[in-house]
Design a protein around this motif. Structure first.
Motif, short mmCIF file in Angstrom:
data_model
loop_
_atom_site.label_atom_id
_atom_site.label_comp_id
_atom_site.label_asym_id
_atom_site.label_seq_id
_atom_site.Cartn_x
_atom_site.Cartn_y
_atom_site.Cartn_z
N LYS A 26 -3.73 -35.03 37.35
CA LYS A 26 -2.65 -35.54 36.52
C LYS A 26 -1.36 -35.64 37.31
N ASP A 27 -1.18 -34.80 38.33
CA ASP A 27 0.04 -34.79 39.11
C ASP A 27 -0.04 -35.65 40.36
N GLN A 28 -1.09 -36.44 40.51
CA GLN A 28 -1.23 -37.27 41.69
C GLN A 28 -0.32 -38.50 41.59
N VAL A 29 0.30 -38.84 42.70
CA VAL A 29 1.13 -40.03 42.78
C VAL A 29 0.22 -41.26 42.80
N THR A 30 0.52 -42.24 41.96
CA THR A 30 -0.28 -43.44 41.81
C THR A 30 0.62 -44.67 41.94
N LEU A 31 0.08 -45.78 42.42
CA LEU A 31 0.82 -47.03 42.49
C LEU A 31 0.75 -47.73 41.14
N TYR A 32 1.91 -48.06 40.59
CA TYR A 32 2.00 -48.78 39.32
C TYR A 32 2.69 -50.11 39.56
N LYS A 33 2.19 -51.16 38.89
CA LYS A 33 2.78 -52.49 38.97
C LYS A 33 3.16 -52.90 37.56
N GLY A 34 4.43 -53.31 37.39
CA GLY A 34 4.84 -53.68 36.06
C GLY A 34 6.26 -54.16 35.98
N LEU A 35 6.77 -54.18 34.75
CA LEU A 35 8.12 -54.66 34.48
C LEU A 35 9.03 -53.48 34.18
N TYR A 36 10.16 -53.46 34.87
CA TYR A 36 11.16 -52.41 34.67
C TYR A 36 12.41 -53.05 34.11
N SER A 37 13.03 -52.39 33.13
CA SER A 37 14.32 -52.84 32.64
C SER A 37 15.17 -51.61 32.34
N ALA A 38 16.48 -51.79 32.51
CA ALA A 38 17.38 -50.65 32.34
C ALA A 38 18.70 -51.11 31.74
N GLY A 39 19.31 -50.18 31.04
CA GLY A 39 20.61 -50.40 30.45
C GLY A 39 21.21 -49.05 30.10
N GLU A 41 21.20 -47.22 27.46
CA GLU A 41 20.45 -46.28 26.63
C GLU A 41 18.96 -46.20 26.95
N ILE A 42 18.41 -47.22 27.60
CA ILE A 42 16.97 -47.27 27.80
C ILE A 42 16.65 -47.63 29.24
N LYS A 43 15.68 -46.93 29.78
CA LYS A 43 15.10 -47.25 31.09
C LYS A 43 13.59 -47.24 30.86
N SER A 44 12.98 -48.43 30.89
CA SER A 44 11.57 -48.50 30.53
C SER A 44 10.75 -49.22 31.59
N PHE A 45 9.46 -48.92 31.60
CA PHE A 45 8.50 -49.53 32.50
C PHE A 45 7.30 -49.95 31.67
N LYS A 46 6.89 -51.22 31.82
CA LYS A 46 5.69 -51.72 31.13
C LYS A 46 4.63 -51.99 32.19
N ASP A 47 3.53 -51.27 32.11
CA ASP A 47 2.43 -51.38 33.06
C ASP A 47 1.71 -52.71 32.86
N CYS A 48 1.60 -53.50 33.94
CA CYS A 48 0.93 -54.81 33.86
C CYS A 48 -0.55 -54.67 33.54
N ASP A 49 -1.21 -53.64 34.05
CA ASP A 49 -2.65 -53.48 33.84
C ASP A 49 -3.00 -53.11 32.40
N SER A 50 -2.30 -52.13 31.85
CA SER A 50 -2.65 -51.62 30.52
C SER A 50 -1.78 -52.18 29.40
N GLU A 114 11.66 -62.15 40.44
CA GLU A 114 10.56 -63.09 40.21
C GLU A 114 9.34 -62.33 39.67
N ILE A 115 8.99 -62.62 38.44
CA ILE A 115 7.85 -61.95 37.80
C ILE A 115 6.60 -62.79 38.03
N PRO A 116 5.64 -62.28 38.81
CA PRO A 116 4.43 -63.06 39.10
C PRO A 116 3.56 -63.21 37.85
N GLN A 117 3.30 -64.45 37.47
CA GLN A 117 2.53 -64.72 36.25
C GLN A 117 1.08 -64.32 36.37
N ASP A 118 0.53 -64.36 37.60
CA ASP A 118 -0.88 -64.01 37.77
C ASP A 118 -1.11 -62.50 37.72
N VAL A 119 -0.06 -61.72 37.95
CA VAL A 119 -0.19 -60.26 37.95
C VAL A 119 0.24 -59.66 36.63
#
Length: 121
Positions: A26-39, A41-50, A114-119
């Motif tokens: 559970k504590d292993q570092v993993t590579l995540y690919k997704g969309l990040y947005s911040a402001g 009040e909110i700092k969020s990440f949306k995982d492209c895979d799931s 640039e958000i890659p559409q294929d990913v």
């Protein structure tokens, strides 16, 4: 009787090892690919895979810095990121409590407007 005690001891040792081994995964570092947005009040990440959305915590001190250097006119603009991080369960109170999980970012591999559409679509 001695055989039973030894068998029980071995089962306990195996169970403890298995539990500890799962905890390390559970504590292993993993590579995540997704969309990040911040402001403010909110700092969020949306995982492209799931498609799952996480509260994002920047322990690298680079994600928020690089995001701000992209000079958006308004907050919460999504960017594509590849980050190394650790996923954990979010707390019940405080920032990020409305998310099921938190992504603790350890390293920024890539960040781009640039958000890659294929990913990630």
């Amino acid at each position: 009787m001695r055989y039973i005690k030894v068998s029980i001891f071995l089962l306990v040792v195996i169970a403890v090892y298995a539990c500890n081994n799962d905890a390390h995964k559970k504590d292993q570092v993993t590579l995540y690919k997704g969309l990040y947005s911040a402001g403010p009040e909110i700092k969020s990440f949306k995982d492209c895979d799931s498609g799952q959305e996480f509260w994002a915590v920047d322990s690298s001190a680079q994600l928020e810095l690089q995001y701000s250097q992209l000079n958006f006119e308004k907050p919460y603009e999504p960017v594509y990121v590849e980050v190394e991080g650790i996923k954990s369960k979010s707390g019940k109170a405080g920032m990020g409590s409305e998310y099921d999980s938190t992504l603790v970012v350890k390293k920024v591999v890539k960040i781009t407007k640039e958000i890659p559409q294929d990913v990630c679509n």
